[in-house]
Motif scaffolding. Structure first.
Motif, mmCIF file in Angstrom:
data_model
loop_
_atom_site.group_PDB
_atom_site.id
_atom_site.type_symbol
_atom_site.label_atom_id
_atom_site.label_comp_id
_atom_site.label_asym_id
_atom_site.label_seq_id
_atom_site.Cartn_x
_atom_site.Cartn_y
_atom_site.Cartn_z
ATOM 1 N N ASP A 1 -15.987 -36.782 16.427
ATOM 2 C CA ASP A 1 -15.467 -38.118 16.711
ATOM 3 C C ASP A 1 -13.935 -38.183 16.629
ATOM 4 O OD1 ASP A 1 -16.105 -40.623 17.496
ATOM 5 O OD2 ASP A 1 -16.291 -41.442 15.470
ATOM 6 N N ASP A 2 -13.341 -37.304 15.810
ATOM 7 C CA ASP A 2 -11.903 -37.380 15.556
ATOM 8 C C ASP A 2 -11.165 -36.359 16.429
ATOM 9 O OD1 ASP A 2 -9.368 -37.590 14.584
ATOM 10 O OD2 ASP A 2 -9.872 -37.061 12.507
ATOM 11 N N TRP A 3 -11.081 -36.659 17.729
ATOM 12 C CA TRP A 3 -10.486 -35.686 18.650
ATOM 13 C C TRP A 3 -8.979 -35.574 18.477
ATOM 14 C CZ3 TRP A 3 -6.862 -37.847 21.855
ATOM 15 C CH2 TRP A 3 -6.964 -39.224 22.080
ATOM 16 N N GLU A 4 -8.367 -36.548 17.802
ATOM 17 C CA GLU A 4 -6.914 -36.443 17.601
ATOM 18 C C GLU A 4 -6.580 -35.395 16.531
ATOM 19 O OE1 GLU A 4 -4.946 -40.665 18.618
ATOM 20 O OE2 GLU A 4 -6.791 -40.677 17.430
ATOM 21 N N THR A 5 -7.500 -35.205 15.600
ATOM 22 C CA THR A 5 -7.286 -34.172 14.569
ATOM 23 C C THR A 5 -7.932 -32.847 14.975
ATOM 24 O OG1 THR A 5 -7.383 -35.900 12.899
ATOM 25 C CG2 THR A 5 -7.585 -33.644 12.101
ATOM 26 N N PHE A 6 -9.116 -32.942 15.602
ATOM 27 C CA PHE A 6 -9.876 -31.717 15.919
ATOM 28 C C PHE A 6 -10.032 -31.588 17.428
ATOM 29 C CE2 PHE A 6 -11.360 -33.237 11.747
ATOM 30 C CZ PHE A 6 -10.979 -32.155 10.972
ATOM 31 N N SER A 7 -9.225 -30.719 18.014
ATOM 32 C CA SER A 7 -9.264 -30.604 19.475
ATOM 33 C C SER A 7 -10.327 -29.579 19.896
ATOM 34 C CB SER A 7 -7.882 -30.197 19.976
ATOM 35 O OG SER A 7 -7.911 -28.932 20.547
ATOM 36 N N SER B 1 -34.825 -27.632 18.450
ATOM 37 C CA SER B 1 -34.549 -26.306 18.995
ATOM 38 C C SER B 1 -33.577 -26.443 20.164
ATOM 39 C CB SER B 1 -35.867 -25.664 19.438
ATOM 40 O OG SER B 1 -35.693 -24.301 19.674
ATOM 41 N N GLY B 2 -32.361 -26.867 19.864
ATOM 42 C CA GLY B 2 -31.365 -27.143 20.905
ATOM 43 C C GLY B 2 -30.915 -25.871 21.608
ATOM 44 N N SER B 3 -30.436 -26.035 22.842
ATOM 45 C CA SER B 3 -29.976 -24.881 23.625
ATOM 46 C C SER B 3 -28.658 -24.339 23.075
ATOM 47 C CB SER B 3 -29.754 -25.295 25.075
ATOM 48 O OG SER B 3 -30.852 -25.988 25.594
ATOM 49 N N ILE B 4 -27.839 -25.239 22.520
ATOM 50 C CA ILE B 4 -26.557 -24.827 21.942
ATOM 51 C C ILE B 4 -26.596 -25.212 20.468
ATOM 52 C CG2 ILE B 4 -24.056 -25.192 21.974
ATOM 53 C CD1 ILE B 4 -24.193 -25.854 24.892
ATOM 54 N N VAL B 5 -26.499 -24.224 19.587
ATOM 55 C CA VAL B 5 -26.615 -24.551 18.153
ATOM 56 C C VAL B 5 -25.262 -24.585 17.454
ATOM 57 C CG1 VAL B 5 -29.012 -23.798 17.855
ATOM 58 C CG2 VAL B 5 -27.155 -22.130 17.611
ATOM 59 N N GLY B 6 -24.198 -24.163 18.139
ATOM 60 C CA GLY B 6 -22.882 -24.211 17.509
ATOM 61 C C GLY B 6 -21.796 -24.432 18.541
ATOM 62 N N TRP B 7 -20.796 -25.262 18.218
ATOM 63 C CA TRP B 7 -19.711 -25.538 19.162
ATOM 64 C C TRP B 7 -18.411 -25.597 18.380
ATOM 65 C CZ3 TRP B 7 -20.505 -24.340 23.834
ATOM 66 C CH2 TRP B 7 -19.708 -24.801 24.874
ATOM 67 N N ARG B 8 -17.285 -25.258 19.050
ATOM 68 C CA ARG B 8 -16.050 -25.076 18.279
ATOM 69 C C ARG B 8 -15.019 -26.191 18.447
ATOM 70 N NH1 ARG B 8 -14.445 -19.343 20.274
ATOM 71 N NH2 ARG B 8 -15.726 -19.960 22.038
ATOM 72 N N ARG B 9 -14.198 -26.337 17.413
ATOM 73 C CA ARG B 9 -13.062 -27.238 17.421
ATOM 74 C C ARG B 9 -11.900 -26.558 16.694
ATOM 75 N NH1 ARG B 9 -15.544 -29.732 20.857
ATOM 76 N NH2 ARG B 9 -15.912 -31.982 20.910
ATOM 77 N N LYS B 10 -10.671 -27.083 16.914
ATOM 78 C CA LYS B 10 -9.501 -26.523 16.242
ATOM 79 C C LYS B 10 -8.744 -27.651 15.544
ATOM 80 C CE LYS B 10 -5.254 -24.108 17.374
ATOM 81 N NZ LYS B 10 -4.474 -23.520 18.452
ATOM 82 N N ALA B 11 -8.356 -27.421 14.296
ATOM 83 C CA ALA B 11 -7.613 -28.457 13.548
ATOM 84 C C ALA B 11 -6.171 -28.484 14.047
ATOM 85 C CB ALA B 11 -7.655 -28.148 12.062
ATOM 86 N N LEU B 12 -5.715 -29.652 14.500
ATOM 87 C CA LEU B 12 -4.348 -29.770 15.008
ATOM 88 C C LEU B 12 -3.362 -30.094 13.888
ATOM 89 C CD1 LEU B 12 -4.946 -31.777 18.303
ATOM 90 C CD2 LEU B 12 -4.679 -29.308 18.016
ATOM 91 N N LYS B 13 -3.906 -30.495 12.733
ATOM 92 C CA LYS B 13 -3.054 -30.738 11.564
ATOM 93 C C LYS B 13 -3.885 -30.442 10.313
ATOM 94 C CE LYS B 13 -3.886 -35.586 12.634
ATOM 95 N NZ LYS B 13 -3.589 -36.786 13.154
ATOM 96 N N ASP B 14 -3.239 -30.412 9.171
ATOM 97 C CA ASP B 14 -3.994 -30.227 7.924
ATOM 98 C C ASP B 14 -5.012 -31.348 7.815
ATOM 99 O OD1 ASP B 14 -2.507 -28.043 7.326
ATOM 100 O OD2 ASP B 14 -1.228 -29.027 5.839
#
Ligand code: HEM
Length: 425
Positions: A69-75, A306-319
């Protein structure tokens, strides 16, 4: 980045002896049965730095939803980054082949993401794919009848049905050649392996060649749409551009590069998993045979369980902080939706499969927030049609040796290699 090196508490689930300390039995690329390890992580270390992959692994529902939900912190800019760096030989092949593909949408950030998504969303309406419903149904029936004609009364739902149907659908939507299913599947397998797989430099080489061909085909489709128009999504996007929408040819080709993968790979898995999981619960399968109106709810429960995708990635843009754990700026997060979907705090009896679960739709298998899966309705429509026709034409289907089903090694995609079935006369 400063990963936590604290020793994990003793594991009450009995994994401690064979698993490396601190990982609670979690093996990032093992997909056969990751769920006991997920449960341990949720209970013991819901945000864990995994130095083997260099990601903070997040397993609780509320934490994962909050990060999405927090796309401004986690891109999402790392969503399509290769988990294992490309080797020199693969890099050379891709450079020389003019491979400049970039994510269509999922790894782009606002405002670029917002701009492209709004153009694509206008073209990718339910109206565009609803008209395909009779064609999808006919394709399902044809494939099924072919399978059921086998005198040995044995088949493989993955290979005989789920492989072809969504692929033909997306190729038709995009205006690509439906006779080339095998080629697109091969390219997609390469994409999954090159981005989310654990390949050596040597193993990457054939996949690098495939990605070059795949990208060239996406660019060719855009050129054809410019020259000839057409009644398909590619032509609609080109027309939108000509009418003033802000989207470049490279961006359109990138959208095709995304959809010609996302648009079938995950639906092949959904149909396969739906049949596999439902047949493993024969009394629930029987409910669908008797009342096919229950199928849409059952599909949401399959996506949860039993979802087709079990993991997805994000990157922290700040602490930042997730579940009380400090995440330094620049760190990668692996959000295990396959775990969130079984979190007891959201789903009572989460480890149980139950097609009458009232809140199955709250699963996170399509992500959440600004990147929420654009194709979710098309995926569910195809799974619904497939199940409707299977319960009608093959109500007495049984799983054949389910213990032997293997899952491909991957960080994100949980794909069964086969779903062997048998039936009586
Ligand atoms: C069972 C089938 C499917 C599953 C499990 C699935 C899952 C996902 C997930 C997890 C995301 C990332 C969401 C996020 O970052 O928050 C996503 C995004 C996306 N999916 Fe799907 N997907 C499926 C089918 C499809 C189909 C059929 C299409 C297209 C025809 C499609 C097109 C896309 C696109 C374009 C995005 C990027 C959206 C954005 O970033 O704005 N997907 N999907």
């Amino acid at each position: 980045m400063s990963p936590s090196t604290e020793a994990a508490p003793r594991c009450p689930f009995g994994h401690g002896a064979e698993a490396p300390a601190g990982h609670h039995g979690y093996q990032p690329f093992q997909m056969k049965d990751p769920f006991p390890a997920y449960a341990e992580l949720r209970a013991e270390q819901p945000v864990m730095f995994d130095e083997r992959i260099g990601y903070y692994v997040v397993t609780r529902y509320d934490d994962i939803k909050a990060v999405f939900d927090d796309w401004e912190t986690f891109s999402s800019e790392n969503a399509q980054a290769p988990v294992r760096e490309r080797g020199p030989a693969a890099r050379k092949i891709m450079e020389e082949g003019g491979f400049t593909a970039y994510s269509g949408l999922s790894a782009r950030r606002p405002p670029e993401h917002t701009r492209i998504r709004s153009v694509v969303q206008k073209a990718f309406t339910p109206r565009r794919f609803k008209v395909l419903e009779p064609f999808i149904r006919q394709n399902v029936v044809d494939q099924l009848e072919r399978m059921l004609a086998n005198p040995e009364r044995r088949g493989d739902i993955f290979r005989d049905l789920a492989y072809d149907v969504p692929t033909v659908t997306i190729l038709t939507l995009i205006g690509a050649d439906v006779a080339e299913v095998d080629k697109f599947k091969r390219w997609s397998d390469s994409r999954a392996a090159m981005t989310w797989g654990d390949l050596s430099d040597e193993e990457q080489i054939p996949h690098a060649h495939n990605l070059v061909e795949y990208w060239q085909e996406c660019q060719r489709l855009v050129r054809v749409a410019h020259e000839e128009g057409g009644d398909n999504l590619t032509a609609d996007l080109v027309k939108a551009q000509q009418d003033g929408a802000e989207i470049s040819d490279h961006e359109i080709a990138s959208v095709l590069y995304s959809m010609l993968f996302a648009g079938h790979e995950t639906t092949t898995t959904l149909i396969s998993n739906a049949v596999r999981v439902l047949l493993a619960h024969p009394e629930q399968w029987q409910q669908l045979v008797e009342d096919p109106k229950k199928i849409p709810a059952a599909i949401d429960e399959v996506l949860r369980y039993s979802g087709s995708i079990v993991g997805w990635r994000r990157k922290a843009l700040k602490d930042a902080e997730v579940g009380g754990v400090k995440i330094p700026e620049g760190a990668g997060l692996l959000l295990l939706m396959g775990s969130a979907n079984r979190d007891e705090t959201r789903f009572t009896g989460g480890e149980e499969f139950d097609i009458s679960r009232p809140n199955a739709r709250e699963h996170l298998s399509f992500g959440y927030g600004i990147h929420y899966c654009l194709g979710n309705m098309l995926a569910k429509l195809q799974a619904k049609i497939a199940l409707e026709e299977i319960v009608r034409l093959a109500p007495n289907l049984k799983l054949d040796n389910p213990e032997a089903i293997e899952f491909r090694e991957n960080l994100s995609f949980r794909v069964p290699e086969s779903v062997p079935v048998a039936w009586e006369a």
